[in-house]
Write an enzyme that holds these catalytic residues in place. Sequence first.
Site, short mmCIF file in Angstrom:
data_model
loop_
_atom_site.label_atom_id
_atom_site.label_comp_id
_atom_site.label_asym_id
_atom_site.label_seq_id
_atom_site.Cartn_x
_atom_site.Cartn_y
_atom_site.Cartn_z
N LYS A 77 0.82 -1.22 0.00
CA LYS A 77 0.00 0.00 0.00
C LYS A 77 0.86 1.28 0.00
CE LYS A 77 -3.95 -2.17 2.32
NZ LYS A 77 -4.99 -1.97 3.37
N TYR A 86 -12.29 -2.14 -3.86
CA TYR A 86 -12.81 -2.31 -2.50
C TYR A 86 -14.34 -2.20 -2.43
CZ TYR A 86 -8.24 -2.34 -0.14
OH TYR A 86 -6.99 -2.68 0.33
N PHE A 129 -15.40 3.71 6.71
CA PHE A 129 -14.04 4.08 6.32
C PHE A 129 -13.80 3.98 4.81
CE2 PHE A 129 -14.00 -0.40 7.71
CZ PHE A 129 -13.54 -1.03 6.56
N ARG A 177 -1.68 -14.29 4.84
CA ARG A 177 -2.37 -13.59 5.93
C ARG A 177 -1.58 -13.72 7.24
NH1 ARG A 177 -7.08 -11.68 4.43
NH2 ARG A 177 -8.08 -11.67 6.47
N THR A 231 -5.12 -7.10 10.78
CA THR A 231 -5.42 -5.84 10.08
C THR A 231 -4.96 -4.62 10.87
OG1 THR A 231 -7.36 -6.88 9.09
CG2 THR A 231 -7.30 -4.47 9.05
N ARG A 263 2.73 -6.22 9.34
CA ARG A 263 1.99 -5.11 9.95
C ARG A 263 2.57 -4.72 11.31
NH1 ARG A 263 -3.61 -7.50 7.63
NH2 ARG A 263 -3.85 -6.16 5.79
N ASN A 318 -2.02 0.31 6.73
CA ASN A 318 -1.49 -0.93 7.29
C ASN A 318 -0.61 -1.72 6.32
OD1 ASN A 318 -3.53 -1.84 5.64
ND2 ASN A 318 -4.51 -3.13 7.16
N HIS A 369 -2.25 -5.45 1.69
CA HIS A 369 -3.56 -6.10 1.56
C HIS A 369 -3.31 -7.51 1.07
CE1 HIS A 369 -7.63 -7.07 0.25
NE2 HIS A 369 -7.06 -7.55 -0.84
N GLU A 377 -9.61 -10.84 -7.39
CA GLU A 377 -8.65 -9.76 -7.17
C GLU A 377 -7.43 -9.89 -8.10
OE1 GLU A 377 -9.86 -8.86 -2.51
OE2 GLU A 377 -7.82 -9.52 -2.96
P1 CMP Z 1 -7.45 -4.55 3.73
O1 CMP Z 1 -7.02 -5.93 4.05
O2 CMP Z 1 -6.81 -3.89 2.58
O3 CMP Z 1 -9.02 -4.54 3.49
C1 CMP Z 1 -9.84 -3.43 3.77
C2 CMP Z 1 -9.10 -2.34 4.45
O4 CMP Z 1 -9.87 -1.37 5.10
C3 CMP Z 1 -8.24 -2.89 5.56
O5 CMP Z 1 -7.18 -3.63 5.01
C4 CMP Z 1 -7.84 -1.66 6.31
O6 CMP Z 1 -6.67 -1.05 5.85
C5 CMP Z 1 -9.02 -0.76 6.03
N1 CMP Z 1 -9.73 -0.51 7.27
C6 CMP Z 1 -10.31 -1.41 8.07
N2 CMP Z 1 -10.83 -0.82 9.15
C7 CMP Z 1 -10.56 0.50 9.02
C8 CMP Z 1 -10.85 1.62 9.81
N3 CMP Z 1 -11.52 1.52 10.96
N4 CMP Z 1 -10.42 2.82 9.36
C9 CMP Z 1 -9.74 2.91 8.19
N5 CMP Z 1 -9.46 1.87 7.39
C10 CMP Z 1 -9.87 0.67 7.82
#
Ligand code: CMP
Length: 139
Positions: A10, A50, A58, A86, A92, A103, A113, A116, A127
Site C-alpha cells: 500500500k 474495495y 471508512f 495472511r 489488520t 503489519r 497498514n 492487503h 482480485e
Molecule cells: P485490507 O485488508 O486492505 O481490506 C480493507 C481495508 O480497510 C483494511 O485492510 C484496512 O486497511 C481498512 N480498514 C479497516 N478498518 C478500518 C478503519 N476503521 N479505518 C480505516 N481503514 C480501515
Amino acid sequence: ATERTLSIIKPDATNRNLTGKINAKFEEAGLRIIAQKRIHLTKAQAGKFYEVHAERPFYDELCEFMASAPVVAQVLEGEGAIAKNREVMGATNPADAAAGTIRAEFAQSVGENSVHGSDAPETAAAEIAFFFSGLELVG
Ligand code: CMP
C-alpha cells in the site's frame, strides 16, 4: 494445495521505500512472487477494488488513501498461499499484529497498514483478475 493470492503493498509502504523489505518477508515464508507491478490507482479504481466495503464508514478514506501514491500489486504463489500470506501480514490492526509480521513491523494504523491480501480462494481469483491477465502470471 498450491494456491495463488493477490497482495498489494500500500501507499504508506511504497512512500517509505519498503517494497523490498516486504517482498523479503514473503519470500522468506516460501511465497513466490509470480507477478508484480507498480501502479498508481485512481480513486475510482480503488473504489472498484474495495467495492465490498462500499457501505463501511471508512470506505471513502480507504479509497483516498489507496489512490494517494503508487501501490505494488503482486501475485503470490505457494502451498496454502492465501492463509500463509495472511499469517505473514499479521492482523489488520497493527496493534493486534503478532511480532515479526509485516503489519507489526511496518504498519502505521488500521488504515495505513502497509499490505492487503485476499481472504479466500474466490476473492483471490477475482482480485488477481482485477490487476493481471493470465499471460502476466509467470509461475
Ligand atoms: P485490507 O485488508 O486492505 O481490506 C480493507 C481495508 O480497510 C483494511 O485492510 C484496512 O486497511 C481498512 N480498514 C479497516 N478498518 C478500518 C478503519 N476503521 N479505518 C480505516 N481503514 C480501515
